[in-house]
Each structure stands twice: as C-alpha cells, then as structure tokens.
Write an enzyme that holds these catalytic residues in place. Structure first.
Site, PDB file in Angstrom:
ATOM      1  N   VAL A  98       1.129  -0.906   0.234  1.00  0.00           N
ATOM      2  CA  VAL A  98      -0.137  -0.480   0.025  1.00  0.00           C
ATOM      3  C   VAL A  98       0.946   0.980   0.031  1.00  0.00           C
ATOM      4  O   VAL A  98       2.259   1.477   1.128  1.00  0.00           O
ATOM      5  CB  VAL A  98      -0.808   0.048   1.740  1.00  0.00           C
ATOM      6  CG1 VAL A  98      -1.827   1.348   1.106  1.00  0.00           C
ATOM      7  CG2 VAL A  98      -2.033  -0.942   1.092  1.00  0.00           C
ATOM      8  N   LYS A  99       0.676   1.951  -1.011  1.00  0.00           N
ATOM      9  CA  LYS A  99       1.579   3.156  -0.695  1.00  0.00           C
ATOM     10  C   LYS A  99       0.621   4.280  -0.380  1.00  0.00           C
ATOM     11  O   LYS A  99      -0.653   5.271  -0.211  1.00  0.00           O
ATOM     12  CB  LYS A  99       1.274   4.322  -2.358  1.00  0.00           C
ATOM     13  CG  LYS A  99       1.886   2.698  -3.165  1.00  0.00           C
ATOM     14  CD  LYS A  99       1.816   3.160  -4.830  1.00  0.00           C
ATOM     15  CE  LYS A  99       2.989   4.557  -4.746  1.00  0.00           C
ATOM     16  NZ  LYS A  99       2.880   4.852  -6.786  1.00  0.00           N
TER      17      LYS A  99
END
EC number: 4.1.2.-
Length: 220
Positions: free
Chosen positions: A84-85
């Site tokens: 997850v960015k």
C-alpha cells in the site's frame, strides 16, 4: 535489484512481462484514473498478469491517517500481499506506523527529499519512492536525492529500500541504479525506450544480409 512497471495497462503488462524481468507493477491514483477502470476491477487483472509472485502496489486516497488505514485494509483484503502506497505527509507517517503494527506492507510515496524518505522508513515503510524527475523539475537534483536517501537507509533503516520513481528517460533510471538504488519503477514509454535502439536493428539487418548472401537463407 528489482524492476517494476509503473502502469495500469494490463495488456502492456502482459506483453512486457514476457520480455522484462519485472518484479511487479506500481500504480497511483492518476494511473488508475487514466485506465478508466474501477480500481477494484483493474487490480485483480494486474495481479493475474504478473503472477502470484509479482508484487502489486496501489495507493490510498484519504488525507487523514485513519482513512488511509481503512483504505489500506480494503486494498489488502482485495489483493492479499499488496503493498500500500502512502503519501509521506504528517498523517501519512502516522498511518505508516499503524499499518506496520497491522502487518500491512507500505511504500512511502511522493518523496521529494532524503529527510522525508528517511522518516517514512523509520516509521515502518518497507519501500520509499523518491520522485526523480519531479525533483529535477523543481530545481533540485533527483539523482543526488536518491544517493543521499540510499545512504541514509543503509545507515539507519537497512530493512527499508529505495524504489525510485518519476523517470522521463532511461538515462535517469540508469543513473539511479549507478547511485546504488535497489529498485526502480518505469513508465511504459521509458521501458520501451530501453528496447528501441536503432543501432541494434541495423546490426541485426547486417547479420541477416551477410548470412543470406553467403547461404541463401536467414536461418541456421
């Protein structure tokens, strides 16, 4: 060294995955929006294109830490193993710390300075993504930022790694690797530029011409 493609174009991922030794695919909200597909539809297709061992990245949209955490969990539930960015803002750093405890792997994105990247790593991000060309566009030195960040992580956060992004030319990408960067993500046009070298095609045509002149065929 890990090589990623920065795209949500499933057809191009399938085509280039056959050629490039890619570790996975990175996306961001702008890339997903350009695909005109729902994120919940395109992410599974991208994961299928890169295989079970490929690493897929997707970004949250919320601006507050709690919202980022909730969206990260939705992404994790949809694609187990997804990275997850999280934008490296004050709220983003808080979210990265929480997600580290939750066992969700993160990438600190929108990094414009080595100090910002180091904070993301210390908060618990496995990957940190400096924007090379965008730093240059703002009058900075993108490659130097990568060098400084790489050194800082080796010294103070060795469990994290630089995943450099925002390239306009293959030269920028190569300079990042020469600076010691452990991973890069390439937009499709830059990846294709690495393959499209006119001199190579000319050399192959010369080989074929000489072989055909001698043996009347272009095969062994």
């Amino acid at each position: 060294m890990e090589l990623y493609l920065d795209t949500a174009n499933v057809a191009e991922v399938e085509r280039l995955a056959r050629i490039f030794p890619i570790a996975g695919v990175t996306t961001n909200p702008s890339i997903i929006a350009a695909s005109k597909e729902s994120i919940w539809e395109v992410l599974p297709r991208l994961q299928k294109a890169i295989g079970d061992e490929g690493i897929l990245f997707a970004q949250t949209m919320s601006r507050d830490a709690q919202g980022m955490v909730e969206e990260a969990k939705r992404l994790r539930d949809a694609i187990p193993g997804i990275v997850v960015k999280i934008p490296v803002t004050s709220e983003g750093l808080a979210a990265i710390k929480i997600l580290k405890k939750e066992g969700i792997t993160t990438l600190g994105t929108a990094v414009y300075s080595a100090a910002q990247g180091l904070l993301a790593a210390l908060a618990g991000a496995k990957y940190v993504a400096p924007y090379v060309n965008r730093v240059d566009a703002q009058g900075g030195d993108g490659i130097r930022t990568v060098q400084e960040l790489q050194t800082l992580l080796e010294m103070h956060a060795p469990e994290s790694m630089v995943l450099a992004a925002s390239f306009k030319t293959p030269r920028q990408a190569l300079d990042c690797l020469l600076a010691g960067c452990e991973s890069i993500t390439l937009p499709l046009d830059v990846a294709q530029q690495m393959l499209n070298t006119p001199a190579v095609e000319s050399a192959i045509e010369k080989f074929e011409h000489d072989w055909n002149a001698a043996f009347g065929t272009t095969h062994l």
